[in-house]
Design a protein around this motif. Structure first.
Motif, PDB file in Angstrom:
ATOM      1  N   PHE A 131       0.759  -1.138   0.038  1.00  0.00           N
ATOM      2  CA  PHE A 131      -0.049   0.003   0.112  1.00  0.00           C
ATOM      3  C   PHE A 131       0.875   1.369  -0.008  1.00  0.00           C
ATOM      4  N   GLU A 132       0.166   2.155  -0.178  1.00  0.00           N
ATOM      5  CA  GLU A 132       0.848   3.616  -0.151  1.00  0.00           C
ATOM      6  C   GLU A 132       0.448   4.674   1.006  1.00  0.00           C
ATOM      7  N   THR A 133       1.219   5.404   1.542  1.00  0.00           N
ATOM      8  CA  THR A 133       0.744   6.381   2.538  1.00  0.00           C
ATOM      9  C   THR A 133       1.129   7.711   1.682  1.00  0.00           C
ATOM     10  N   THR A 134       0.459   8.871   2.057  1.00  0.00           N
ATOM     11  CA  THR A 134       0.521  10.140   1.420  1.00  0.00           C
ATOM     12  C   THR A 134       0.412  11.166   2.616  1.00  0.00           C
ATOM     13  N   PHE A 135       1.504  11.809   2.853  1.00  0.00           N
ATOM     14  CA  PHE A 135       1.472  12.995   3.894  1.00  0.00           C
ATOM     15  C   PHE A 135       1.912  14.319   3.267  1.00  0.00           C
TER      16      PHE A 135
ATOM     17  N   ALA B 248       2.863  17.150  -1.318  1.00  0.00           N
ATOM     18  CA  ALA B 248       2.561  15.502  -1.174  1.00  0.00           C
ATOM     19  C   ALA B 248       3.667  14.804  -0.887  1.00  0.00           C
ATOM     20  N   VAL B 249       3.931  13.944   0.099  1.00  0.00           N
ATOM     21  CA  VAL B 249       4.895  13.218   0.364  1.00  0.00           C
ATOM     22  C   VAL B 249       4.609  11.644   0.483  1.00  0.00           C
ATOM     23  N   PRO B 250       4.813  10.998  -0.556  1.00  0.00           N
ATOM     24  CA  PRO B 250       4.056   9.668  -0.501  1.00  0.00           C
ATOM     25  C   PRO B 250       5.213   8.693   0.086  1.00  0.00           C
TER      26      PRO B 250
ATOM     27  N   ARG C  35      -3.424  15.091   9.368  1.00  0.00           N
ATOM     28  CA  ARG C  35      -4.120  13.801   8.567  1.00  0.00           C
ATOM     29  C   ARG C  35      -2.927  13.278   7.607  1.00  0.00           C
ATOM     30  N   PHE C  36      -3.166  11.881   7.224  1.00  0.00           N
ATOM     31  CA  PHE C  36      -2.683  11.305   5.927  1.00  0.00           C
ATOM     32  C   PHE C  36      -3.434  10.393   5.361  1.00  0.00           C
ATOM     33  N   TYR C  37      -3.157   9.812   4.297  1.00  0.00           N
ATOM     34  CA  TYR C  37      -4.278   9.043   3.536  1.00  0.00           C
ATOM     35  C   TYR C  37      -3.390   7.744   3.100  1.00  0.00           C
TER      36      TYR C  37
ATOM     37  N   LEU D  38      -7.341  -2.069  -4.610  1.00  0.00           N
ATOM     38  CA  LEU D  38      -8.477  -1.464  -4.210  1.00  0.00           C
ATOM     39  C   LEU D  38      -8.594   0.002  -4.274  1.00  0.00           C
ATOM     40  N   PRO D  39      -9.915   0.274  -4.834  1.00  0.00           N
ATOM     41  CA  PRO D  39     -10.320   1.676  -5.018  1.00  0.00           C
ATOM     42  C   PRO D  39     -10.340   2.507  -3.829  1.00  0.00           C
ATOM     43  N   THR D  40     -10.753   2.115  -2.753  1.00  0.00           N
ATOM     44  CA  THR D  40     -10.839   2.814  -1.390  1.00  0.00           C
ATOM     45  C   THR D  40      -9.659   3.600  -0.888  1.00  0.00           C
ATOM     46  N   THR D  41      -9.697   4.673  -0.493  1.00  0.00           N
ATOM     47  CA  THR D  41      -8.801   5.633  -0.001  1.00  0.00           C
ATOM     48  C   THR D  41      -9.137   5.871   1.424  1.00  0.00           C
ATOM     49  N   LEU D  42      -8.257   5.550   2.497  1.00  0.00           N
ATOM     50  CA  LEU D  42      -8.471   5.627   3.938  1.00  0.00           C
ATOM     51  C   LEU D  42      -7.823   6.731   4.359  1.00  0.00           C
ATOM     52  N   GLU D  43      -8.615   7.555   5.008  1.00  0.00           N
ATOM     53  CA  GLU D  43      -8.224   8.918   5.662  1.00  0.00           C
ATOM     54  C   GLU D  43      -8.282   8.639   7.076  1.00  0.00           C
ATOM     55  N   VAL D  44      -6.753   9.132   7.536  1.00  0.00           N
ATOM     56  CA  VAL D  44      -6.384   8.903   8.949  1.00  0.00           C
ATOM     57  C   VAL D  44      -6.372  10.205   9.615  1.00  0.00           C
ATOM     58  N   ILE D  45      -6.989  10.615  10.501  1.00  0.00           N
ATOM     59  CA  ILE D  45      -7.004  11.686  11.309  1.00  0.00           C
ATOM     60  C   ILE D  45      -6.286  11.461  12.661  1.00  0.00           C
ATOM     61  N   VAL D  46      -5.233  12.150  12.839  1.00  0.00           N
ATOM     62  CA  VAL D  46      -4.571  11.972  14.371  1.00  0.00           C
ATOM     63  C   VAL D  46      -5.087  12.759  15.415  1.00  0.00           C
ATOM     64  N   ASN D  47      -5.298  12.110  16.499  1.00  0.00           N
ATOM     65  CA  ASN D  47      -5.925  12.767  17.828  1.00  0.00           C
ATOM     66  C   ASN D  47      -4.826  13.473  18.395  1.00  0.00           C
TER      67      ASN D  47
END
Length: 498
Positions: free
Chosen positions: A434-438, A445-447, A471-473, A489-498
């Motif tokens: 998988f790939e993360t994008t910051f 964008a920093v993949p 957040r990152f993706y 997978l076509p789905t992108t997961l958005e992660v929001i840091v508390n």
């Protein structure tokens, strides 16, 4: 119905039933629902008392059957037939009560769903079972008063009684039906005991009876029936005639015929017995039976399709045939079908080609095809990616994005997982990468790429730099399912840091 001709027990039950029907016409409150519960409890106690009385009659018949089977045999066989019929309908009604009771007492849709839902509703089956039971019971009772009581008890308008009826009322109606079953069973037992004095096994009435092994026969199957003359010395066997043709004496009243045509039929004939005074006693008999087309029940446990390369649970049964005598295969070669426990697992291989399940059953020593059932074969749908972690209580949770996730949880998580868990399917997939994008302070964008299901060391370093609210993706997730198909997978997961 005239109450003057009924027993005190029946008067009480019918009065409660009238009150129940009156309450159904009202806008029921919680107090009224509690009233239904009280009526149900009273009916249950009455049913229990009837069951105890019936058991005492069965026990007495069993004791004298053991002492003198030659004399008591016909009555005992008839009693056992009544017991099987009554217990079968009683249990069926009990199962309906249990299904309806799964909902809250004031629910107005539960009873309608259980009775009338497309393909699964039991209303027609209940009506047919009641009609069959009533016919068989009435055929064994001569008292016109008792015939009328039993006819009234089992003349039910199923749609009117259960359409829009609250759970508490529907359950009470079914409890009354169970009470009526035990009452009718008791009346037949009392009739049988009039034919034979269980003290010294004297007889006082003569009747002809047909006891079929089943009234519903699959085309190609056999009709088996025991034809007996009840309340007579069985050491002097009567002559049995089907139509005008006499059965062989060595048949001892057993009659069998192969049924090659479907529809409703009558087995008719008569018995003749030479009496001590030289006269011939004749008793006619008639028994309805139905011949139906071969049928089986096949249902995919998950849904009405099968998935290629995946073990799909399948439930297969044939009405009236034990599971051990039912066999099934995929007839057109699209995969395999294996028995697992009490069910089956279908594993089709070709997408877009139907899988045809053929069901056979062993009956009367021979194997008969009960039907072919076709299912469409599709590829497993794409799974969803998420982060899996344990909360403070040790419970497994799945983070699907769009809300806050603790940074501590994020740092303690090895990576991501992918699965289908939509309420129908629960299938795990293997994540291949998988790939993360910051985004840096300038918005660039920093993949970062991981070549497995785990976060890479560079991705973990990026997590440490994230502050609250950042957040990152997670995207471009590659996964492989149990069907062996690799997919992006076509789905992108958005992660929001508390």
């Amino acid at each position: 119905m005239s109450f003057g001709t009924q027993t005190p027990r029946q008067k009480m039950i019918n009065l409660m039933y009238i009150v129940l029907m009156a309450l159904l016409a009202l806008n029921v409150s919680s107090d009224v629902l509690r009233g239904f519960t009280l009526v149900d409890e009273s009916l249950t106690r009455s049913t229990s008392n009837s069951a105890e009385q019936n058991q005492s009659l069965y026990k007495a018949l069993a004791e004298y059957m053991e002492k003198n089977p030659e004399k008591v045999g016909p009555w005992y066989e008839k009693a056992m037939h009544v017991r099987r019929m009554s217990d079968s309908l009683y249990v069926f009604v009990g199962d309906l009560k249990a299904k309806i009771n799964e909902s809250s007492q004031e629910d107005l849709e539960a009873a309608s769903h259980v009775m009338f839902a497309p393909s699964t509703g039991k209303g027609k089956e209940l009506a047919k079972s009641i009609s069959t039971y009533k016919s068989e019971i009435l055929a064994q009772i001569e008292d016109p008063v008792q015939k009328k009581i039993i006819t009234d008890n089992f003349t039910l308008n199923i749609p009117r009684l259960f359409e829009g009826t609250p759970v508490a009322a529907a359950v009470t109606l079914l409890t009354k039906l169970q009470s009526d079953i035990r009452y009718a069973e008791g009346e037949v037992l009392h009739t049988l005991t009039k034919d034979i004095d269980v003290r010294d096994v004297r007889v006082n009435q003569v009747n002809a009876y047909v006891i079929p092994s089943s009234q519903n026969i699959v085309r190609g199957g056999k009709l088996s029936a025991q034809i007996i003359l009840a309340a007579v010395d069985t050491t002097q066997r009567p002559a049995v005639f089907i139509g005008e043709k006499q059965l062989p004496e060595e048949a001892h009243g057993w009659y069998e015929t192969v049924c090659n045509s479907t529809g409703e039929f009558n087995l008719t004939g008569y018995l003749e017995l030479n009496q001590g005074n030289g006269e011939i006693l004749r008793r006619d008999f008639s028994q309805k039976y139905t011949v139906v087309e071969p049928s089986a029940t096949v249902s995919a446990t998950l849904m009405n399709v099968l998935y290629a390369g995946y073990d799909n649970p399948i439930s297969i049964s044939v009405p009236g045939v034990p599971n051990g005598q039912v066999q099934a295969t995929i007839a057109n070669g699209n995969g395999t079908l294996k028995r697992v426990g009490n069910g089956y697992v279908a594993h089709p291989t070709a997408i877009g080609k139907e899988a045809v399940i053929r069901v056979t059953a062993t009956m009367d020593g021979r194997t008969q095809v009960m039907g072919d059932y076709s299912y469409r074969v599709r590829q497993l749908p794409d799974p969803s990616p998420f982060i899996e972690y344990k909360d403070a209580n040790g419970s497994l949770k799945r983070y699907r994005g769009g809300s806050g996730l603790s940074k501590a949880v994020l740092m303690n998580t090895d990576g991501i997982v992918a699965a289908i868990d939509d309420g129908l399917l629960n299938i795990d997939f293997q994540v291949l990468g998988f790939e993360t994008t910051f985004f840096d302070n300038m918005g660039n964008a920093v993949p970062e790429v991981s070549s497995s299901a785990n976060f890479s060391s560079r991705q973990k370093d990026m997590f440490r730099r994230l502050s609250r609210g950042k957040r990152f993706y997670i995207s471009r997730v590659r996964a492989k399912g149990p069907d062996g198909v690799e997919r992006l997978l076509p789905t992108t997961l958005e992660v929001i840091v508390n």
